[in-house]
Every structure is written in structure tokens, then in C-alpha cells.
Design a protein around this motif. Structure first.
Motif, PDB file in Angstrom:
ATOM      1  N   THR A   1      53.785  78.087  10.495  1.00 27.18           N
ATOM      2  CA  THR A   1      52.500  78.760  10.696  1.00 27.18           C
ATOM      3  C   THR A   1      52.468  79.495  12.029  1.00 27.18           C
ATOM      4  OG1 THR A   1      51.367  77.154   9.304  1.00 27.18           O
ATOM      5  CG2 THR A   1      50.002  78.382  10.866  1.00 27.18           C
ATOM      6  N   SER A   2      52.960  78.872  13.079  1.00 24.98           N
ATOM      7  CA  SER A   2      52.970  79.518  14.393  1.00 24.98           C
ATOM      8  C   SER A   2      53.831  80.771  14.369  1.00 24.98           C
ATOM      9  CB  SER A   2      53.465  78.558  15.472  1.00 24.98           C
ATOM     10  OG  SER A   2      52.477  77.584  15.718  1.00 24.98           O
TER      11      SER A   2
ATOM     12  N   CYS B   1      51.152  73.619  17.913  1.00 24.79           N
ATOM     13  CA  CYS B   1      52.554  73.446  17.547  1.00 24.79           C
ATOM     14  C   CYS B   1      53.315  72.669  18.619  1.00 24.79           C
ATOM     15  CB  CYS B   1      53.192  74.814  17.307  1.00 24.79           C
ATOM     16  SG  CYS B   1      54.849  74.739  16.586  1.00 24.79           S
ATOM     17  N   ALA B   2      53.085  73.013  19.873  1.00 25.14           N
ATOM     18  CA  ALA B   2      53.760  72.315  20.971  1.00 25.14           C
ATOM     19  C   ALA B   2      53.429  70.825  20.952  1.00 25.14           C
ATOM     20  CB  ALA B   2      53.369  72.931  22.313  1.00 25.14           C
ATOM     21  N   GLU B   3      52.161  70.503  20.715  1.00 26.87           N
ATOM     22  CA  GLU B   3      51.731  69.101  20.688  1.00 26.87           C
ATOM     23  C   GLU B   3      52.381  68.338  19.530  1.00 26.87           C
ATOM     24  OE1 GLU B   3      47.554  66.745  19.930  1.00 26.87           O
ATOM     25  OE2 GLU B   3      47.468  68.613  21.069  1.00 26.87           O
TER      26      GLU B   3
ATOM     27  N   LEU C   1      54.701  63.206   9.693  1.00 27.50           N
ATOM     28  CA  LEU C   1      54.780  63.910  10.975  1.00 27.50           C
ATOM     29  C   LEU C   1      55.831  65.008  10.919  1.00 27.50           C
ATOM     30  CD1 LEU C   1      53.961  64.296  13.918  1.00 27.50           C
ATOM     31  CD2 LEU C   1      55.495  62.390  14.504  1.00 27.50           C
ATOM     32  N   MET C   2      56.970  64.713  10.315  1.00 27.62           N
ATOM     33  CA  MET C   2      58.019  65.729  10.201  1.00 27.62           C
ATOM     34  C   MET C   2      57.560  66.910   9.349  1.00 27.62           C
ATOM     35  SD  MET C   2      61.557  63.594   9.977  1.00 27.62           S
ATOM     36  CE  MET C   2      62.584  65.039  10.287  1.00 27.62           C
ATOM     37  N   MET C   3      56.842  66.630   8.271  1.00 24.69           N
ATOM     38  CA  MET C   3      56.335  67.702   7.407  1.00 24.69           C
ATOM     39  C   MET C   3      55.247  68.505   8.116  1.00 24.69           C
ATOM     40  SD  MET C   3      58.075  67.725   4.573  1.00 24.69           S
ATOM     41  CE  MET C   3      59.323  67.639   5.842  1.00 24.69           C
ATOM     42  N   ALA C   4      54.393  67.820   8.874  1.00 23.20           N
ATOM     43  CA  ALA C   4      53.357  68.520   9.648  1.00 23.20           C
ATOM     44  C   ALA C   4      54.003  69.402  10.706  1.00 23.20           C
ATOM     45  CB  ALA C   4      52.408  67.511  10.294  1.00 23.20           C
ATOM     46  N   CYS C   5      55.047  68.908  11.335  1.00 20.81           N
ATOM     47  CA  CYS C   5      55.756  69.678  12.358  1.00 20.81           C
ATOM     48  C   CYS C   5      56.382  70.921  11.731  1.00 20.81           C
ATOM     49  CB  CYS C   5      56.820  68.800  13.018  1.00 20.81           C
ATOM     50  SG  CYS C   5      57.653  69.603  14.410  1.00 20.81           S
TER      51      CYS C   5
ATOM     52  N   CYS D   1      55.131  69.192  17.878  1.00 18.51           N
ATOM     53  CA  CYS D   1      56.584  69.144  18.090  1.00 18.51           C
ATOM     54  C   CYS D   1      56.965  68.034  19.072  1.00 18.51           C
ATOM     55  CB  CYS D   1      57.107  70.486  18.592  1.00 18.51           C
ATOM     56  SG  CYS D   1      57.270  71.747  17.315  1.00 18.51           S
ATOM     57  N   ARG D   2      56.181  67.869  20.132  1.00 18.44           N
ATOM     58  CA  ARG D   2      56.463  66.782  21.089  1.00 18.44           C
ATOM     59  C   ARG D   2      56.370  65.422  20.399  1.00 18.44           C
ATOM     60  NH1 ARG D   2      52.671  69.566  24.464  1.00 18.44           N
ATOM     61  NH2 ARG D   2      53.796  71.097  25.699  1.00 18.44           N
ATOM     62  N   ALA D   3      55.338  65.250  19.583  1.00 18.48           N
ATOM     63  CA  ALA D   3      55.162  63.982  18.868  1.00 18.48           C
ATOM     64  C   ALA D   3      56.309  63.742  17.890  1.00 18.48           C
ATOM     65  CB  ALA D   3      53.819  63.973  18.134  1.00 18.48           C
ATOM     66  N   CYS D   4      56.728  64.786  17.195  1.00 16.45           N
ATOM     67  CA  CYS D   4      57.822  64.651  16.228  1.00 16.45           C
ATOM     68  C   CYS D   4      59.135  64.317  16.939  1.00 16.45           C
ATOM     69  CB  CYS D   4      57.947  65.935  15.410  1.00 16.45           C
ATOM     70  SG  CYS D   4      59.049  65.781  13.981  1.00 16.45           S
ATOM     71  N   ALA D   5      59.399  64.997  18.052  1.00 14.13           N
ATOM     72  CA  ALA D   5      60.619  64.709  18.817  1.00 14.13           C
ATOM     73  C   ALA D   5      60.646  63.254  19.270  1.00 14.13           C
ATOM     74  CB  ALA D   5      60.717  65.640  20.022  1.00 14.13           C
TER      75      ALA D   5
END
Length: 110
Positions: free
Chosen positions: A55-56, A74-76, A45-49, A78-82
Motif C-alpha cells: 500500500t505504501s 508502514c515503518a511502525e 503480522l507478516m501479512m499486515a506488514c 515493519c519494526r514490529a514484524c522485524a
């Protein structure tokens, strides 16, 4: 939109800051801590974030309206990673960078 627009530039900056923070935290802090910090789901998840933030920023720098799609995703992410960083604990800087990026990207995607 123009990548020189102040709102877009702020979003690009937030994305790049989150990219740096997620990548650095995962590769330095998490690998050092072990345990939950190195579970595949968390590190992935951190790497995907980090990659989605990069990319964004890239798509916004190109100056195409397609940035709305990458910013929304990206927002979605980032929320999951946070949330995952907060769940594990000890990663306040990463969670804060993710939340700031999510907020900025959500506004840019609107």
C-alpha cells in the motif's frame, strides 16, 4: 513529492522488496516450519506488514503527499514484524527487509 525522486524511488523499492519477502517467507518458510512460525499473531503480522508495504509503495507511486501517513504506519508495522521474526528466529532475510523498509519509510514520513 514526485515518485521519480531518487529518495522516494528507493523507498518504493524497499517497500516492494519487503512486500515480496514477507509474503514469500510467510507462505513458504513459516508454513513449512510450523510451530511458532504459524501462530496466528505472527502470520497475521507478516501479512499486515506485506500489505502495508504494498500500500505504501502504491500511494508513493500515485505521487500524493498522503504518502507520509502510509509511510509512518508502514515503518511502525515493519519494526514490529522485524522484531517478531527475530524473536522466533530463522528469518534473518525477512527481518532485514523489514528493518530496511522501516528506516526508509520513517525518513519518507518525516
Amino acid at each position: 513529492m514526485n515518485p521519480n525522486d531518487p529518495a522516494m524511488q528507493a523507498c518504493i523499492d524497499a517497500c516492494l522488496a519487503c512486500y515480496r519477502t514477507c509474503l514469500s517467507t510467510a507462505m513458504n518458510h513459516c508454513l513449512k516450519m510450523g510451530g511458532e512460525h504459524v501462530e496466528k499473531s505472527h502470520v497475521s503480522l507478516m501479512m499486515a506488514c506485506a500489505e502495508m508495504c504494498r500500500t505504501s509503495a502504491h500511494v508513493m507511486l500515485i505521487g500524493t503527499d498522503q504518502h507520509k501517513h502510509t509511510c509512518r504506519a508502514c515503518a511502525e508495522i515493519c519494526r514490529a514484524c522485524a522484531a517478531d521474526c527475530e524473536r522466533i528466529g530463522g528469518m534473518d532475510d525477512c527481518a532485514a527487509a523489514c528493518r530496511a523498509c522501516a528506516e526508509s519509510c520513517a525518513a519518507m514520513a518525516a
